[in-house]
Scaffold this motif. Structure first.
Motif, PDB file in Angstrom:
ATOM      1  N   MET A  19      -7.884 -55.945 -29.176  1.00  0.00           N
ATOM      2  CA  MET A  19      -7.488 -54.789 -29.837  1.00  0.00           C
ATOM      3  C   MET A  19      -7.658 -55.227 -31.423  1.00  0.00           C
ATOM      4  O   MET A  19      -7.009 -55.887 -32.030  1.00  0.00           O
ATOM      5  N   ASN A  20      -8.433 -54.535 -32.146  1.00  0.00           N
ATOM      6  CA  ASN A  20      -8.690 -54.672 -33.689  1.00  0.00           C
ATOM      7  C   ASN A  20      -7.518 -54.141 -34.558  1.00  0.00           C
ATOM      8  O   ASN A  20      -6.926 -53.282 -34.184  1.00  0.00           O
ATOM      9  N   THR A  32      -7.874 -49.989 -34.704  1.00  0.00           N
ATOM     10  CA  THR A  32      -6.825 -49.378 -33.318  1.00  0.00           C
ATOM     11  C   THR A  32      -5.703 -49.540 -33.357  1.00  0.00           C
ATOM     12  O   THR A  32      -4.979 -48.476 -33.213  1.00  0.00           O
ATOM     13  N   ASP A  73     -15.465 -59.360 -37.390  1.00  0.00           N
ATOM     14  CA  ASP A  73     -14.859 -58.796 -36.394  1.00  0.00           C
ATOM     15  C   ASP A  73     -13.818 -59.649 -35.949  1.00  0.00           C
ATOM     16  O   ASP A  73     -12.669 -59.193 -35.378  1.00  0.00           O
ATOM     17  N   ALA A  74     -14.002 -60.920 -35.922  1.00  0.00           N
ATOM     18  CA  ALA A  74     -12.901 -61.839 -35.345  1.00  0.00           C
ATOM     19  C   ALA A  74     -11.623 -61.887 -35.947  1.00  0.00           C
ATOM     20  O   ALA A  74     -10.690 -61.832 -35.393  1.00  0.00           O
ATOM     21  N   GLU A 131      -9.946 -58.458 -35.145  1.00  0.00           N
ATOM     22  CA  GLU A 131      -9.360 -58.393 -33.754  1.00  0.00           C
ATOM     23  C   GLU A 131      -7.950 -59.561 -34.081  1.00  0.00           C
ATOM     24  O   GLU A 131      -6.945 -59.171 -33.244  1.00  0.00           O
ATOM     25  N   GLU A 132      -8.024 -60.495 -34.652  1.00  0.00           N
ATOM     26  CA  GLU A 132      -6.616 -61.475 -34.848  1.00  0.00           C
ATOM     27  C   GLU A 132      -5.743 -60.883 -35.666  1.00  0.00           C
ATOM     28  O   GLU A 132      -4.587 -60.754 -35.267  1.00  0.00           O
ATOM     29  N   GLY A 192      -5.449 -57.417 -35.676  1.00  0.00           N
ATOM     30  CA  GLY A 192      -4.831 -56.318 -34.720  1.00  0.00           C
ATOM     31  C   GLY A 192      -3.932 -57.046 -33.893  1.00  0.00           C
ATOM     32  O   GLY A 192      -2.937 -56.475 -33.624  1.00  0.00           O
ATOM     33  N   HIS A 193      -4.228 -58.103 -33.424  1.00  0.00           N
ATOM     34  CA  HIS A 193      -3.131 -58.815 -32.403  1.00  0.00           C
ATOM     35  C   HIS A 193      -1.935 -59.141 -33.395  1.00  0.00           C
ATOM     36  O   HIS A 193      -0.751 -58.960 -32.728  1.00  0.00           O
TER      37      HIS A 193
END
Length: 161
Positions: free
Chosen positions: A1-2, A5, A124-125, A128-129, A131-132
């Protein structure tokens, strides 16, 4: 999940609580419970933005400054609301003002910072990180009794001022 989101999903949580409160009579006991839930979620939201999301977007300094000003505006209107008795003739107007300011902030943030402006270089990576990290922080704060007590203390302080 980014990160996008996570923010958008949390905006939905906040707006859902605003809707639930708006549809509950001002003097109903459950309305106060919903308001307490909203205050906890609002504090969580400001923390993930201030501690994680905004620092990752440091290149968008003007937008971040505006977002911080909007946070202060939300807190200022919240202070007015909390000092207004639910039985006061102005309570509904104060509630609507608070809800409007809060929802406007969420909408502007989604419009201006999702996706991030071109000046912000983030992969994007990294999204994602981020978002986490944000989702993890949300869960930590939701599960924290200390956090809930801190928010209740701040609520009492805002009411007293």
């Amino acid at each position: 999940m980014n990160a996008y989101t996570v923010l958008q999903d949390h905006h939905k949580v906040l707006k859902g609580l605003v809707h639930r409160i708006s549809s509950t009579p001002a003097t109903a006991p459950e309305r106060q419970e919903y308001l307490d839930d909203l205050l906890v979620e609002l504090d969580i939201h400001f923390r993930i933005e201030d501690d994680l999301y905004y620092p990752a977007l440091a290149a968008a300094s003007t937008l971040i400054a505006i977002a911080h000003a909007e946070h202060r505006q939300v807190i200022d209107q919240l202070s007015v609301l909390l000092r207004t008795s639910p039985t006061a003739p102005t309570y509904d107007d104060e509630w609507r003002s608070f809800a409007t300011v809060l929802e406007a902030h969420a909408d502007e943030e989604e419009r201006d910072m999702i996706p991030v402006p071109p000046s912000v270089k983030i992969t994007d990576a990294e999204l994602e990180e981020l978002g986490h990290q944000m989702a993890t922080r949300i869960e930590q704060l939701r599960d924290s009794t200390g956090h809930k007590l801190r928010v209740k203390g701040r609520k009492s302080l805002l009411r007293a001022l």
